[in-house]
Design an enzyme around this catalytic site. Sequence first.
Site, mmCIF file in Angstrom:
data_model
loop_
_atom_site.group_PDB
_atom_site.id
_atom_site.type_symbol
_atom_site.label_atom_id
_atom_site.label_comp_id
_atom_site.label_asym_id
_atom_site.label_seq_id
_atom_site.Cartn_x
_atom_site.Cartn_y
_atom_site.Cartn_z
ATOM 1 N N LYS A 66 0.866 -1.186 0.000
ATOM 2 C CA LYS A 66 0.000 0.000 0.000
ATOM 3 C C LYS A 66 0.903 1.236 0.000
ATOM 4 O O LYS A 66 1.892 1.268 0.751
ATOM 5 C CB LYS A 66 -0.914 -0.031 1.235
ATOM 6 N N SER A 141 -9.782 2.395 2.508
ATOM 7 C CA SER A 141 -8.883 3.090 1.627
ATOM 8 C C SER A 141 -7.893 2.197 0.875
ATOM 9 O O SER A 141 -7.321 2.634 -0.119
ATOM 10 C CB SER A 141 -8.066 4.116 2.430
ATOM 11 N N SER A 165 -10.268 0.236 6.689
ATOM 12 C CA SER A 165 -9.594 0.304 5.382
ATOM 13 C C SER A 165 -8.990 -0.988 4.866
ATOM 14 O O SER A 165 -8.625 -1.061 3.700
ATOM 15 C CB SER A 165 -8.495 1.353 5.429
#
Length: 459
Positions: A66, A141, A165
């Site tokens: 990420k 996210s 997330s």
Amino acid sequence: MKTANKKVTAERLVRDALAKAKHFADYNIFTFIDEEGAIRRAREIDAKIARGEDAGRLAGVPYALKDNFISPRGETTASAHILEGFTSPVTATSVERLEAEGAIMIGRTNLDAFAHGSSTENSYFGATLNAYDRERVAGGSSGGSAVAVALDIVEFATGSDTGGSIRQPASFNGVYGLKPTYGAVSRYGVVAMASSLDCIGFFTKTPEDMDLLMSIAAGRDPKDMTTLPDYYGESKVGKAKKIGVIKDFDNGSVDSEIRGALKHKCDLLKKKGYEIVELTMPALKYALAAYYIIQPAEVASNLSRYDGVRYGFRSEKAKDLSSIYDKTRDEGFMPENKRRIMIGNFVLSSGFYDAYFLKAAKARTLIVQEYEKAFSQVDYILMPVSPNPAFKLGEKVNDPVAMYLEDVMSVSLNLAGVPGLAIPAGKSKTGLPLGLQLVGPRRSDKALIEFARELQEDD
Ligand code: GLN
């Protein structure tokens, strides 16, 4: 997890992953792909294997990072304009641990800028598409990471979960996603969102892979004072008997197919001899409001460091010190980032602190106590991750309250610091993945992962 050996080389695994990443380029999963670096790393691993040395438990396994984890490989942007051009000289502890076992990062994945969002639409680089329906959101996210695993580009991906997330995008794309106990995995080297809520975790295709990653990444880190002493490897996995379902969520606000999936899994557990216990947890109705006070308060404080001086981007319109700050922050943050900075500073301001922040902190204590009480009655709780499966691109992005409501079932875990594992739970009639989460008391991560195998079915 497929690791490299003499027959199937790390270079082969990495080249396959890179080819798949290219094939799915229009899903907008990656913010950066490091072909050269990944192949160089693969050759090092292959050389080790050829010499008969131990290349690690993740030898040659390609993974996606990420883009809010720092490492010297590529810019860390957190999908925000204000960090464009920022390359870190140091590496996040979790990344160091994974790579010490031979894992190979092939690229960095897209997210809502600074992890603010539930759809990956708030990214400076545009939205990531859902793995099952290209007209729908990936969730957020950590949308890029979830889709990278769902489309089988990589074996696993990293994520951060401050209020859902990891779990929500996992459930929107039919993969496993773990938000560990607060402090289980070091936060060192992950762009801070809300430090009392941030947890580092993973996306995988199986519970076994999740267990392997946790056994590598979890544990005390002197660089993160909130990490817990090593407990993951030593966790005793007792036999669970009672599973709780929360009565307060059994209402029309949850999609009927998700409620159906929950009922189906409860029936499966009953058949296996588990007792299903209905719980009432009235304090959870304060979770979303408390989260959207505490989280922006911490966000406002953490984002104050981006001033156009220390990191990445600086506005070209800046003329003096104060306009360096103003113009850079104005141009560099996304509207959602600014909204949170404003809310955060408001709830912390002297006239409103008692009415908002203090009250939210008290509600948080009630939520902690409510979970403690629940886990004196049951071993684990099974509940939805979000009220609905993946929604359409553009459907909620201009309506912050609708977007915040996505998090209504995920944020209480972060407030309480308890672990949650998102598990796939079948498909909707239109073929969208449905997700549920297993919740356990603090430090029950290993037991939760183990228990998830009881709920596995071919779907
Ligand atoms: N969707 C939540 C939010 O926007 C959670 C984000 C996260 O976990 N990083 O705050």
